[in-house]
Design an enzyme around this catalytic site. Structure first.
Site, mmCIF file in Angstrom:
data_model
loop_
_atom_site.group_PDB
_atom_site.id
_atom_site.type_symbol
_atom_site.label_atom_id
_atom_site.label_comp_id
_atom_site.label_asym_id
_atom_site.label_seq_id
_atom_site.Cartn_x
_atom_site.Cartn_y
_atom_site.Cartn_z
ATOM 1 N N GLU A 1 -4.549 -7.008 1.134
ATOM 2 C CA GLU A 1 -4.252 -7.521 -0.252
ATOM 3 C C GLU A 1 -4.474 -9.071 -0.428
ATOM 4 O OE1 GLU A 1 0.175 -5.502 -0.909
ATOM 5 O OE2 GLU A 1 0.058 -7.374 0.298
ATOM 6 N N ASP B 1 5.138 -2.341 3.763
ATOM 7 C CA ASP B 1 4.772 -3.742 4.191
ATOM 8 C C ASP B 1 6.006 -4.314 4.549
ATOM 9 O OD1 ASP B 1 1.719 -3.740 4.097
ATOM 10 O OD2 ASP B 1 2.065 -3.586 1.859
#
Lengths: 265, 275
Positions: free
Chosen positions: B142, B43
């Site tokens: 997330e 990420d």
């Protein structure tokens, strides 16, 4: 006639829990020999639904409200709920009596200013309605509708006896030291004194993400006098005695609508 | 069902779009530079690859913030990214800061949160010192699952990948030439030794992404998603996680008193008055 005002505190999006507690309030009103119980706006779902609207709305054809409707064999019930119908959602109110839905009203004036987002999530209803009940002719208004003069006019035109306003009215203060309660006081006073109606105002309590619904439910008699004021912020069932004979007396004192030109000016 | 097919998109278009997003939103508030906490995971790596294109390598600062128990592999991967892109970097050990507060009675979740929040303190302090905006690296998976530390790794000024599922982060990373081993390694928050996201969550990202996509992007009911062939327990569990973590995605609740309360009836974009 004894009526009950359920100054209810719904849990946001918890339909089953809310209906269970609504049934408890109804039982409690029944045990006190009330002829009518009034629940606030969106009692089954809570107010600020946003995307929860699709999880928390009730199709009248489903069985979710059947226990509540069943209870109306013994007591008339006014209930605000989020309605699902043919793919649209409505901010609705039912008048239940004799085990059936006597009236199902969809809110017409949906506020979409300030903090309000109702018009974004709910479709607009089309009709004001008057319901003939065993207590006389009744108008059920949903919150914001009571702010519109056209609605006051409708009440006059329909020669009704009792106006019931259900709301989920948030609290805030004004610059002059007054707060939201004053507005509702004025509205109930105006409707009752100008139309010779009893006005029953049932507001919810509880907080939703910081917005506090203040309660402060009211009853005005047909002379425009406040005969009952509930507590601020408190969840509670209130019982109020109404002398329905006062309606015709009040209309005799102020026979405003006998003038035939009324409403056509 | 193949998540890469269901969630696939035109990579060139999305890359251009996110690069322009970064340039536009950073420059309009008067900044030229960005600072990112670079873990060596996919990420944060993708975010610095995008930032390099948006702002140029001289305007991107990577902060590598290992704790004494962080895996060596993570740090090495972070260096690999920095070297490949030629961006500025600083290595700031957070061990002393964090251990100044942690004692042996703290469990690993508590410690994990402290590490994430310590890194947040360093990031925002460097942001001030470097005049560089903190760019966030939480992805949509997330954020929806609440699998992040509130005011820790979830804190940032802007986030280019917050609307991309993990699967989509992988697709875009491939397109941006993020090193293969970073794309393919087992995802970990690296908050304790041997931590694995998928083990801790109890489902794979492939599954989570497909379930989340159908539950929320497509507005399927839980039963409809189960009928696609997912376990009811996992679908229910994911729905509940999303619900329970809604608080992390919103600012604190303010008691409404006035007619115009912040965020209820006082509503402006963050871009208010910026050019």
């Amino acid at each position: 006639m004894k009526i009950a005002i359920a100054q209810f505190k719904p849990k946001l999006g918890k339909i089953k829990d809310n209906i269970k507690r609504i049934l408890d309030f109804i039982d409690s009103a029944l045990s006190k020999q009330c002829g009518l119980i009034v629940f606030p706006e969106l009692s089954t779902s809570g107010y600020a639904l946003r995307d929860l609207v699709s999880y928390s709305s009730i199709d009248l054809k489903s069985k979710i409200l059947s226990d509540v409707i069943q209870k109306s064999n013994f007591i008339d019930i006014v209930l605000g709920y989020a309605q699902k119908e043919e793919g649209f959602y409505y901010n609705s109110a039912v008048y239940l009596s004799n085990g059936i839905v006597a009236t199902n009203r969809k809110k017409i004036y949906l506020p979409d200013y300030g903090m309000f987002e109702e018009a974004r999530y709910f479709a607009r209803g089309g009709l004001l309605e008057t319901t003939q009940t065993k207590f006389g002719k009744i108008n059920v208004l949903i919150c914001e509708e009571a702010f519109h003069l056209s609605v006051h006019h409708f009440i006059e035109q329909n020669k009704t006896d009792i106006t019931i306003i259900i709301s989920a009215s948030p609290f805030w203060i004004y610059e002059n030291g007054l707060d939201k309660r004053k507005i509702w006081d004025n509205i109930c006073n105006n409707i009752s004194s100008l139309t010779g109606n009893f006005v029953i105002y049932a507001n919810r309590v509880g907080f939703e993400d910081g917005v506090g619904f203040f309660g402060g439910s009211l009853v005005y008699n047909p002379y425009g006098e406040c005969i009952f004021k509930s507590d601020f912020l408190k969840e509670k069932l209130y019982i109020v005695d109404l002398n329905l004979n006062e309606i015709s007396h009040a209309k005799e004192f102020m026979p405003l609508s006998k003038d035939k030109s009324y409403g056509s000016i | 069902m193949d998540p890469y097919k269901v969630l696939g998109f035109n990579e060139t278009v999305i890359a251009d779009y996110l690069i322009e997003f970064l340039r536009d939103e950073i420059e309009k508030v008067g900044f030229k530079k960005a600072v990112v906490g670079l873990s060596g995971g996919i990420d944060s790596s993708l975010v610095v690859y995008l930032l390099k294109e948006a702002l140029g390598k001289d305007n991107v600062y990577a902060l590598i913030m290992p704790y004494r128990l962080s895996s060596k592999e993570s740090t090495e991967d972070a260096f690999k990214v920095v070297n490949e892109l030629g961006i500025h970097y600083k290595t700031i050990e957070i061990t002393k800061m964090a251990d100044g507060y942690i004692d042996e009675s703290f469990n690993k979740v508590r410690i994990g949160n402290i590490l994430a929040r310590t890194r947040m303190i360093v990031l925002f302090d460097q942001s001030y010192d470097l005049s560089a905006l903190v760019v966030g690296t939480s992805n949509k998976t997330e954020l929806l699952l609440g699998y992040g530390t509130w005011y820790g790794d979830m804190a940032s000024s802007l986030n280019p990948i917050g609307d991309l599922y993990k699967t989509q982060v992988r697709i875009l990373s491939k397109h941006m030439d993020v090193p293969e081993n970073i794309i393919n390694k087992n995802p970990t928050a690296d908050l304790w030794v041997g931590q694995s996201d998928e083990e801790e969550l109890g489902f794979s990202y492939d599954e989570a992404d497909l379930i989340l996509y159908h539950l929320f992007d497509k507005r399927f009911s839980i039963d409809e998603v189960v009928n696609l062939g997912f376990s009811k327990k996992i679908v229910n569990g994911i729905f509940e996680r999303v619900r329970e973590n809604q608080f992390k995605r919103l600012p604190p609740i303010i008691a409404k008193v006035s007619r115009r309360s912040i965020n209820w009836d006082f509503r402006f974009l963050r871009d208010w008055g910026q050019v």
